[in-house]
Design a protein around this motif. Sequence first.
Motif, PDB file in Angstrom:
ATOM      1  N   GLY A 160      -6.280  18.587   0.349  1.00  0.00           N
ATOM      2  CA  GLY A 160      -4.962  18.673   0.971  1.00  0.00           C
ATOM      3  C   GLY A 160      -3.887  18.452  -0.070  1.00  0.00           C
ATOM      4  N   ASP A 161      -2.711  18.058   0.396  1.00  0.00           N
ATOM      5  CA  ASP A 161      -1.612  17.810  -0.530  1.00  0.00           C
ATOM      6  C   ASP A 161      -1.969  16.702  -1.506  1.00  0.00           C
ATOM      7  N   GLY A 162      -2.693  15.714  -1.008  1.00  0.00           N
ATOM      8  CA  GLY A 162      -3.079  14.594  -1.875  1.00  0.00           C
ATOM      9  C   GLY A 162      -3.914  15.064  -3.050  1.00  0.00           C
ATOM     10  N   ILE A 215       9.727   3.101  11.077  1.00  0.00           N
ATOM     11  CA  ILE A 215      10.194   3.035   9.685  1.00  0.00           C
ATOM     12  C   ILE A 215       9.627   4.240   8.943  1.00  0.00           C
ATOM     13  N   CYS A 216      10.498   5.116   8.507  1.00  0.00           N
ATOM     14  CA  CYS A 216      10.084   6.300   7.754  1.00  0.00           C
ATOM     15  C   CYS A 216       8.911   7.026   8.394  1.00  0.00           C
ATOM     16  N   PRO A 217       9.099   7.496   9.617  1.00  0.00           N
ATOM     17  CA  PRO A 217       7.985   8.164  10.284  1.00  0.00           C
ATOM     18  C   PRO A 217       7.734   9.547   9.693  1.00  0.00           C
ATOM     19  N   ARG A 218       6.488   9.912   9.604  1.00  0.00           N
ATOM     20  CA  ARG A 218       6.104  11.251   9.141  1.00  0.00           C
ATOM     21  C   ARG A 218       6.158  12.209  10.320  1.00  0.00           C
ATOM     22  N   SER A 219       7.320  12.341  10.883  1.00  0.00           N
ATOM     23  CA  SER A 219       7.531  13.204  12.039  1.00  0.00           C
ATOM     24  C   SER A 219       9.009  13.489  12.083  1.00  0.00           C
ATOM     25  N   ALA A 226       3.601   6.412   9.838  1.00  0.00           N
ATOM     26  CA  ALA A 226       4.866   5.944   9.287  1.00  0.00           C
ATOM     27  C   ALA A 226       4.633   4.833   8.271  1.00  0.00           C
ATOM     28  N   ASP A 227       5.707   4.410   7.624  1.00  0.00           N
ATOM     29  CA  ASP A 227       5.661   3.184   6.834  1.00  0.00           C
ATOM     30  C   ASP A 227       5.401   1.982   7.724  1.00  0.00           C
ATOM     31  N   GLY A 228       5.923   2.051   8.936  1.00  0.00           N
ATOM     32  CA  GLY A 228       5.742   0.925   9.833  1.00  0.00           C
ATOM     33  C   GLY A 228       6.510   1.104  11.114  1.00  0.00           C
ATOM     34  N   LEU A 257      11.695  13.122   3.367  1.00  0.00           N
ATOM     35  CA  LEU A 257      11.924  13.633   4.721  1.00  0.00           C
ATOM     36  C   LEU A 257      11.766  12.518   5.747  1.00  0.00           C
ATOM     37  N   SER A 258      10.723  11.724   5.573  1.00  0.00           N
ATOM     38  CA  SER A 258      10.491  10.603   6.491  1.00  0.00           C
ATOM     39  C   SER A 258      11.637   9.606   6.441  1.00  0.00           C
ATOM     40  N   SER A 259      12.315   9.558   5.314  1.00  0.00           N
ATOM     41  CA  SER A 259      13.421   8.609   5.167  1.00  0.00           C
ATOM     42  C   SER A 259      14.754   9.226   5.545  1.00  0.00           C
ATOM     43  N   LEU A 271       5.635  15.138  -9.383  1.00  0.00           N
ATOM     44  CA  LEU A 271       5.770  16.400  -8.662  1.00  0.00           C
ATOM     45  C   LEU A 271       6.587  16.203  -7.379  1.00  0.00           C
ATOM     46  N   ASN A 272       6.257  15.188  -6.614  1.00  0.00           N
ATOM     47  CA  ASN A 272       7.016  14.894  -5.387  1.00  0.00           C
ATOM     48  C   ASN A 272       8.229  14.022  -5.679  1.00  0.00           C
ATOM     49  N   GLU A 273       7.968  12.800  -6.131  1.00  0.00           N
ATOM     50  CA  GLU A 273       9.067  11.852  -6.224  1.00  0.00           C
ATOM     51  C   GLU A 273       8.685  10.617  -7.020  1.00  0.00           C
ATOM     52  N   VAL A 274       9.706   9.891  -7.422  1.00  0.00           N
ATOM     53  CA  VAL A 274       9.504   8.517  -7.876  1.00  0.00           C
ATOM     54  C   VAL A 274      10.190   7.623  -6.851  1.00  0.00           C
ATOM     55  N   SER A 280       0.868  -1.193   0.000  1.00  0.00           N
ATOM     56  CA  SER A 280       0.000   0.000   0.000  1.00  0.00           C
ATOM     57  C   SER A 280       0.894   1.229   0.000  1.00  0.00           C
ATOM     58  N   PRO A 281       0.654   2.147  -0.930  1.00  0.00           N
ATOM     59  CA  PRO A 281       1.583   3.291  -0.988  1.00  0.00           C
ATOM     60  C   PRO A 281       1.291   4.379   0.042  1.00  0.00           C
ATOM     61  N   HIS A 282       0.464   4.096   1.031  1.00  0.00           N
ATOM     62  CA  HIS A 282       0.087   5.159   1.961  1.00  0.00           C
ATOM     63  C   HIS A 282       0.635   4.961   3.371  1.00  0.00           C
ATOM     64  N   LEU A 283       0.760   6.057   4.053  1.00  0.00           N
ATOM     65  CA  LEU A 283       1.153   6.072   5.453  1.00  0.00           C
ATOM     66  C   LEU A 283       0.174   5.273   6.298  1.00  0.00           C
ATOM     67  N   LYS A 284       0.709   4.649   7.333  1.00  0.00           N
ATOM     68  CA  LYS A 284      -0.152   3.942   8.272  1.00  0.00           C
ATOM     69  C   LYS A 284      -0.097   4.629   9.629  1.00  0.00           C
ATOM     70  N   PRO A 315      12.745  19.072  -5.131  1.00  0.00           N
ATOM     71  CA  PRO A 315      12.768  19.845  -3.878  1.00  0.00           C
ATOM     72  C   PRO A 315      11.387  19.886  -3.234  1.00  0.00           C
ATOM     73  N   THR A 316      10.341  19.991  -4.046  1.00  0.00           N
ATOM     74  CA  THR A 316       8.989  19.957  -3.485  1.00  0.00           C
ATOM     75  C   THR A 316       8.775  18.676  -2.693  1.00  0.00           C
ATOM     76  N   GLY A 317       9.225  17.572  -3.240  1.00  0.00           N
ATOM     77  CA  GLY A 317       9.058  16.286  -2.563  1.00  0.00           C
ATOM     78  C   GLY A 317      10.008  16.081  -1.393  1.00  0.00           C
ATOM     79  N   SER A 318      10.938  17.003  -1.205  1.00  0.00           N
ATOM     80  CA  SER A 318      11.899  16.803  -0.097  1.00  0.00           C
ATOM     81  C   SER A 318      11.218  16.839   1.254  1.00  0.00           C
ATOM     82  N   THR A 319      10.042  17.452   1.336  1.00  0.00           N
ATOM     83  CA  THR A 319       9.321  17.459   2.613  1.00  0.00           C
ATOM     84  C   THR A 319       8.285  16.341   2.699  1.00  0.00           C
ATOM     85  N   ALA A 320       8.254  15.491   1.686  1.00  0.00           N
ATOM     86  CA  ALA A 320       7.300  14.386   1.696  1.00  0.00           C
ATOM     87  C   ALA A 320       8.021  13.089   2.120  1.00  0.00           C
ATOM     88  N   TYR A 321       7.943  12.063   1.351  1.00  0.00           N
ATOM     89  CA  TYR A 321       8.502  10.755   1.734  1.00  0.00           C
ATOM     90  C   TYR A 321      10.003  10.848   2.034  1.00  0.00           C
TER      91      TYR A 321
END
Lengths: 437, 437, 437, 437
Positions: free
Chosen positions: C140-142, B332-336, B297-299, C313-315, C267-270, B277-281, C305-311
Amino acid sequence: MKFVQHHVLPWRLLALPAQARSFCSTSRRLEIRHVSELPSRTKPSYIQSPSNTLLSLQWPSPPRNVLITKKKRTPNITESVVEFTTHIRSTYPSINVILEPESAEELHEQLPFPVYTYHRGDGVPQHLSDRTDLVCTLGGDGTLLRASSLFSHVASVPPVLSFAMGTLGFLGEFKFQEYKRAFREVYMSGAPDTYSTLSDSMGANPPTLPTSPDDPLDRPLSYADIRGKAMGSNRTARILLRNRLKVGVFGPDGKRIGGGDGDTYALNEVTLHRGSSPHLKIIDVYINNRFLTEAVADGMIISSPTGSTAYSLSSGGSIVHPLVSSICLTPICPRSLSFRPLVLPAETPITLRLGKKNRGREVEVSIDGNTITEKLGTGMEVRIGGNEIRRDARGWEGGVPSIVRGTNGKEDMAEDHWVGGLNALLKFNYPFGDQEP
Amino acid sequence: MKFVQHHVLPWRLLALPAQARSFCSTSRRLEIRHVSELPSRTKPSYIQSPSNTLLSLQWPSPPRNVLITKKKRTPNITESVVEFTTHIRSTYPSINVILEPESAEELHEQLPFPVYTYHRGDGVPQHLSDRTDLVCTLGGDGTLLRASSLFSHVASVPPVLSFAMGTLGFLGEFKFQEYKRAFREVYMSGAPDTYSTLSDSMGANPPTLPTSPDDPLDRPLSYADIRGKAMGSNRTARILLRNRLKVGVFGPDGKRIGGGDGDTYALNEVTLHRGSSPHLKIIDVYINNRFLTEAVADGMIISSPTGSTAYSLSSGGSIVHPLVSSICLTPICPRSLSFRPLVLPAETPITLRLGKKNRGREVEVSIDGNTITEKLGTGMEVRIGGNEIRRDARGWEGGVPSIVRGTNGKEDMAEDHWVGGLNALLKFNYPFGDQEP
Amino acid sequence: MKFVQHHVLPWRLLALPAQARSFCSTSRRLEIRHVSELPSRTKPSYIQSPSNTLLSLQWPSPPRNVLITKKKRTPNITESVVEFTTHIRSTYPSINVILEPESAEELHEQLPFPVYTYHRGDGVPQHLSDRTDLVCTLGGDGTLLRASSLFSHVASVPPVLSFAMGTLGFLGEFKFQEYKRAFREVYMSGAPDTYSTLSDSMGANPPTLPTSPDDPLDRPLSYADIRGKAMGSNRTARILLRNRLKVGVFGPDGKRIGGGDGDTYALNEVTLHRGSSPHLKIIDVYINNRFLTEAVADGMIISSPTGSTAYSLSSGGSIVHPLVSSICLTPICPRSLSFRPLVLPAETPITLRLGKKNRGREVEVSIDGNTITEKLGTGMEVRIGGNEIRRDARGWEGGVPSIVRGTNGKEDMAEDHWVGGLNALLKFNYPFGDQEP
Amino acid sequence: MKFVQHHVLPWRLLALPAQARSFCSTSRRLEIRHVSELPSRTKPSYIQSPSNTLLSLQWPSPPRNVLITKKKRTPNITESVVEFTTHIRSTYPSINVILEPESAEELHEQLPFPVYTYHRGDGVPQHLSDRTDLVCTLGGDGTLLRASSLFSHVASVPPVLSFAMGTLGFLGEFKFQEYKRAFREVYMSGAPDTYSTLSDSMGANPPTLPTSPDDPLDRPLSYADIRGKAMGSNRTARILLRNRLKVGVFGPDGKRIGGGDGDTYALNEVTLHRGSSPHLKIIDVYINNRFLTEAVADGMIISSPTGSTAYSLSSGGSIVHPLVSSICLTPICPRSLSFRPLVLPAETPITLRLGKKNRGREVEVSIDGNTITEKLGTGMEVRIGGNEIRRDARGWEGGVPSIVRGTNGKEDMAEDHWVGGLNALLKFNYPFGDQEP
Ligand SMILES: NC(=O)C1=CN([C@@H]2O[C@H](COP(=O)(O)OP(=O)(O)OC[C@H]3O[C@@H](n4cnc5c(N)ncnc54)[C@H](O)[C@@H]3O)[C@@H](O)[C@H]2O)C=CC1
Ligand SMILES: NC(=O)C1=CN([C@@H]2O[C@H](COP(=O)(O)OP(=O)(O)OC[C@H]3O[C@@H](n4cnc5c(N)ncnc54)[C@H](O)[C@@H]3O)[C@@H](O)[C@H]2O)C=CC1
Ligand SMILES: NC(=O)C1=CN([C@@H]2O[C@H](COP(=O)(O)OP(=O)(O)OC[C@H]3O[C@@H](n4cnc5c(N)ncnc54)[C@H](O)[C@@H]3O)[C@@H](O)[C@H]2O)C=CC1
Ligand SMILES: NC(=O)C1=CN([C@@H]2O[C@H](COP(=O)(O)OP(=O)(O)OC[C@H]3O[C@@H](n4cnc5c(N)ncnc54)[C@H](O)[C@@H]3O)[C@@H](O)[C@H]2O)C=CC1
């Protein structure tokens, strides 16, 4: 006679200009002369080609005044400097060798030609930047940083050719073994082909000193004077313009601190740090003249992309390619879980101010690893302006023009040095496993 | 005749016990027998010494039933298994070799003695843990993890001797070349010295099979039967009890999910992950039955100290020594920006629950790299209990007793393997610089 | 009659063009029309001013075709869409409202004017990008990412005006409450002052529908037609051109995979990710067509750069300002201690290839959170080209032109939105302490 | 008369013991006495219960000598100290108040009873630890650290009750408003129930001073003397034994440096740091007396779990629960991409040595934020031993016994304070989004 010997340095041989001339005839080799005697600087231009992200170095006439800096207190590098200067001086006789004061003192007796130097007065000498056509560094990253600091008050830095000695640095592009070829490439860069076909004898006959009765220093050389094969117009040396940061320190009254009437340029970074105070510092960060955040930390690093692999990296910053026009803001040990490094546009003005909350605590300010002030107190601020590289009608200007390895015919290899450095020096993504424990 | 052939596996040769016996006389080498025919398990004890943080392995009588697991689909490991089993079987004739079903099938024709195996039914076979005295793994970390998963439902895991094949793993302590010495050390561990002086001929004469008319399987062996020099009582094999995590999955109604009536043990970690699933959990984390935080996060990874160098490390966790009694919580890849890994006391009960905010999104649950459920939905939870290692009157118990390298006489070297692994395998703090780019 | 109703959608009312016209007179409000009936697109230009890093939006004539996308399955957003479209349609009667098929279906009965839509065939409709002058998103962003994906195959995206609904997103610049003023600012942006003084009545009289007997769709509107006060030429809407990544997927034979004959823009990332396979993947990374490194990881993110605050960042990636012309390379849970995120020049071509070592393991490829292929296998590769923004004689082009808040008179405030987002949304450097536990 | 007034402090009123007594009768309230006059220390025991990971405080007889430390230079804290001491002194008249020299000087005139203090001679006074039954701190984490440093040379620290003043600290468990209840809980902790039922009048009648003609200091008090309701035996105060690190500094000759004949204890951490030298330092790290790695960095932090949320956290360390028996090794700005923080068993001996490569560069050594030596040079080393907490027949001992909040009847709430601190103070995993920008 405006030139007065500086009392601190025990230069027995640094005579006044007039005396130097007369002295000259008897014992040229032992002589130390002052850079102000040199012909004025030859400025190259940097030309963009559509096929390459790096620029081409183009001399209007061959460079004559070459500053050589070396790592300190390392005997075998001293030997290499003797070898190197002797080579360039004998191969390209119109070249004048400039050394830093200590090196001049240490080496002039071993060199069969006069060396030029300057006085290390208070501040960086303007004379030096007015005369230097090309800088060669022999050492590591620290040596390059020191060379760059000699031009930290001028907008136009001569191109820099760096040789790594022993320990490879991340910024030093050439191995010392390659010095003949590398220097030649730089020297000839941009020379028209016609000349190159005319002068084809280099290597066979030992080069002779210029025979003109006039002091050769008085006229610009043309490539026709050079005994050697030119590289062809598309075999130019490749230049990476490394952006610098413009740094100014200001008091609570808005007045510039630390003397001088201008900014200082940093190649790697400007750092604010608690130094030996064992307490957290509170630094207010403004970007675009607007408050961004309050950093409670050991300190803050504002770095160029070049500096992103230096202190900023150790503090958790990302690795930014030197061609990304940007400025990096990296906290040092921040007392926050959520202070992530930022990469901002190179033009962003940044101000770091010591707020009232510090109650008398002071921070140290360093540029490229040199402490410029140990006492930045409440209300004082450091202002940083990023982008100094600009393009006008005549081409690109600004930054530290660094000569980059890997040109001959393999244009597209030109960026290898950075990726090579990442992998070989920084051990980027070093693979796990397999070796014997 | 309680033993019924399992229909799924096409074991032509796995005969019923009675048949097996008769078949035996004619063609022993082709035989696959069932583990239930083996004598019951010999349990060692683990003794603490004041001078060492590792434990000593002490067999009451020599181990007889040895399970050997190997990396799959790797031909040269198969050869090594043949070599290894042939060696131990001929040197220590009372040993019985147990193989996993696929290996038994693949190898029994090459082995001049019967092999034992089990049916891979639904779940992990109880039979296996009732009979296995010692586990040997030939492969990498994955092979050890698989071996451990065979005991993931039982509290008492036999000691594990791991051999790294080719690629060194972080958990595999011995090189395959050392197998004779290593096995001997384990086999003799804790044997009294008196026996060792009596039996001094090993190596010279080829060992003979036990001559007792009774099936040797029916009586426990004593060390006096062994042809070979014992190691001396202080040359025992060193054991690291690797703590496991107890994991249970529960539905919104509080009922256990996924069959079985008990928890599963994890050696590395239990992971909740968004999977494909490509979405945050959104995972609610409770410690000590109290809400800690909501992970977006991813997990999430809950790992043992052993697992701290596995997935948790890749996700930014600290490296925790396996002797630190603890449990690690790594997102794992937390959105924080402020979710830092936590290290909690090993006893801390942890619950990960899928809250309502997920609106139907599901996560996958894996243990040690095996997905146990692909669909953990809203209201479901995973409960983790950390410390299973305990000490009672008889010594230490629980965890995966891993045999660790580097004992003979150099007691204090015993922990080298971990530091060695850090440096050699993980390239911990790998030094910068100097190599040619 | 080239236009055929799509069988999947139960559009009872999406009539053929001719019928639509006739139907019109009786019951205009229930009508769904096809975008191909709309006049063709009005393209604005983006003008740079020396005083501002953002660009000015300049319409040659007022925008007429406005696409409105909304967050799905959120009832109160539906209401807002009705309010918003009703407002713009009555205030600027020449505007035509385009909705996504589902929204058109859901809303057309509540709207007192025809709505336009398209067929969601295979791939993204070319029609849509040929007709849309302006995009407004409510969500939202989505929602913004989904809107952007409707233009993921075209080079020229219309400007996008985003409204945050409830939950503020990082990309959504305006609050819904501001919609009248914000829309007006965008609508009038670049209108000459002369017109603005002429038409001064807005607000007092209710705007009337155009009375011209000719279909207004047939002629471009001029600002003179607008009942309302223009903003003045220096009160233009500010545009941030958000760079996109060009992404192509190729087979081992070098042929493009996945249909279509062109690249897709992100726009964000691949992202390449292991998905539900519980094992590490091995991805070879090439930059400038030269090998950079082998990533052993859960996956890799290549972000703008737009995607730098998305996935990213979490990584663990750095935060990169959208005006830094760059591309970010961030590993997801790499099995290496030394894989630090990289920031490369936006032009850098990057290739991610699945090497042979993966032995059949596959990865999933997603763009902006949508999985585009679940099975990238050995030898396949994803090629990413960064910089699509370019400047030519007519001004700037490319990217997603995002309308940014905070203009009126306070030009220098224009970048606030990003810093504001950092602090308010990402809780960047959130301060420690003080609140009650 | 062994007690000599210290010349540095201008204590007009700190008379010799004999004089003090006589002076006493006339003006008791203005008196400063020396701690050596106090009765000797009452040591509590710490009892483990099966249901709780924290320990129970059990006084053999009520504590009498209470040391109170306060944050410096903060007027309103001074007021609170007056309020607090006046309360405990009047409610529990047998209590003697000990203050730090500066506080004693500052406050004694405002207090209607004698205060005790000590001389700040060279080093930390042994007298103090021989007399102090209980420590109360009013301030933040820094105040607690300072209090702990008063006992940094003794093995047995009295229990510590901390009150947060204004700014909540991470280590300060109680709010000042709760002081009456909190102190009572601690004071009565472990008192037998029988006494508690007898003495039931507190709150109603104002407590009277002890009437015994003998100096109450001469006999231990029993709980029967206390006017007030005991808490019941299961309402004991909860103790968290915070492990400390034992730190010694040694010269190249192996001799202890810095005077004293013993180790110093650190509550948070010991830090080696470059201080104001702008260059990298090279620190060799040994664990278990074996080489682990060479740290090229700003410095190294060796921290206790308590210190894991202090400097170590800012340097990228994990958060370790104080009950995890461990020691953390965290580099400060390491010049390596692969230096990850380590968590080792608390018993691990660690040595940090300045190797030859530093060529004269020195580092600073600090403990809990106090620099203990500014010049650790080549060949010198810091040795750290972790675990000082031990259990013997009489219960647990060692560490800093910290009184923890949240007991009454809700035993299982006892650990809340740590989780509470994570969330409220460290903003652990602080959620994204939603607030207005
Ligand atoms: N903890 C750290 O990482 C610290 C780093 N520094 C860096 O040292 C620089 C000064 O250099 P030195 O005088 O030689 O000091 P130094 O003796 O402390 O060595 C600094 C190290 O950084 C390397 N370095 C310098 N610039 C670099 C660059 N742009 N990219 C990659 N590596 C680079 C050098 O090769 C050397 O290994 C400063 O500009 C600062 O960036 C300074 C203090 C602490
Ligand atoms: N991104 C990542 O780092 C991921 C890691 N894993 C790990 O893989 C484990 C399963 O192993 P395989 O089936 O072999 O999967 P695999 O083929 O994905 O390889 C996992 C890698 O982790 C190493 N490893 C396993 N346990 C380790 C430990 N305790 N300490 C240090 N290294 C360790 C192995 O040597 C191997 O290199 C899981 O328990 C999980 O920890 C699983 C998925 C992703
Ligand atoms: N572990 C993670 O952080 C993951 C993040 N994502 C991100 O989600 C995006 C897709 O968004 P949704 O469909 O809404 O998925 P979603 O429901 O998983 O939410 C993604 C979150 O990321 C935020 N977001 C999206 N783009 C952003 C940007 N450029 N800067 C700051 N925040 C941003 C959204 O506001 C939302 O909170 C992907 O492009 C990817 O970047 C996707 C998967 C995992
Ligand atoms: N960059 C950093 O984070 C630095 C941190 N420190 C820390 O400061 C301590 C000394 O404290 P002060 O004299 O008050 O110095 P200080 O005025 O520099 O403040 C240190 C901060 O750390 C907090 N703190 C102290 N111990 C803590 C703990 N165990 N857990 C969570 N937070 C804690 C305090 O509340 C205060 O906010 C040292 O032991 C060291 O841990 C010292 C220097 C730099």
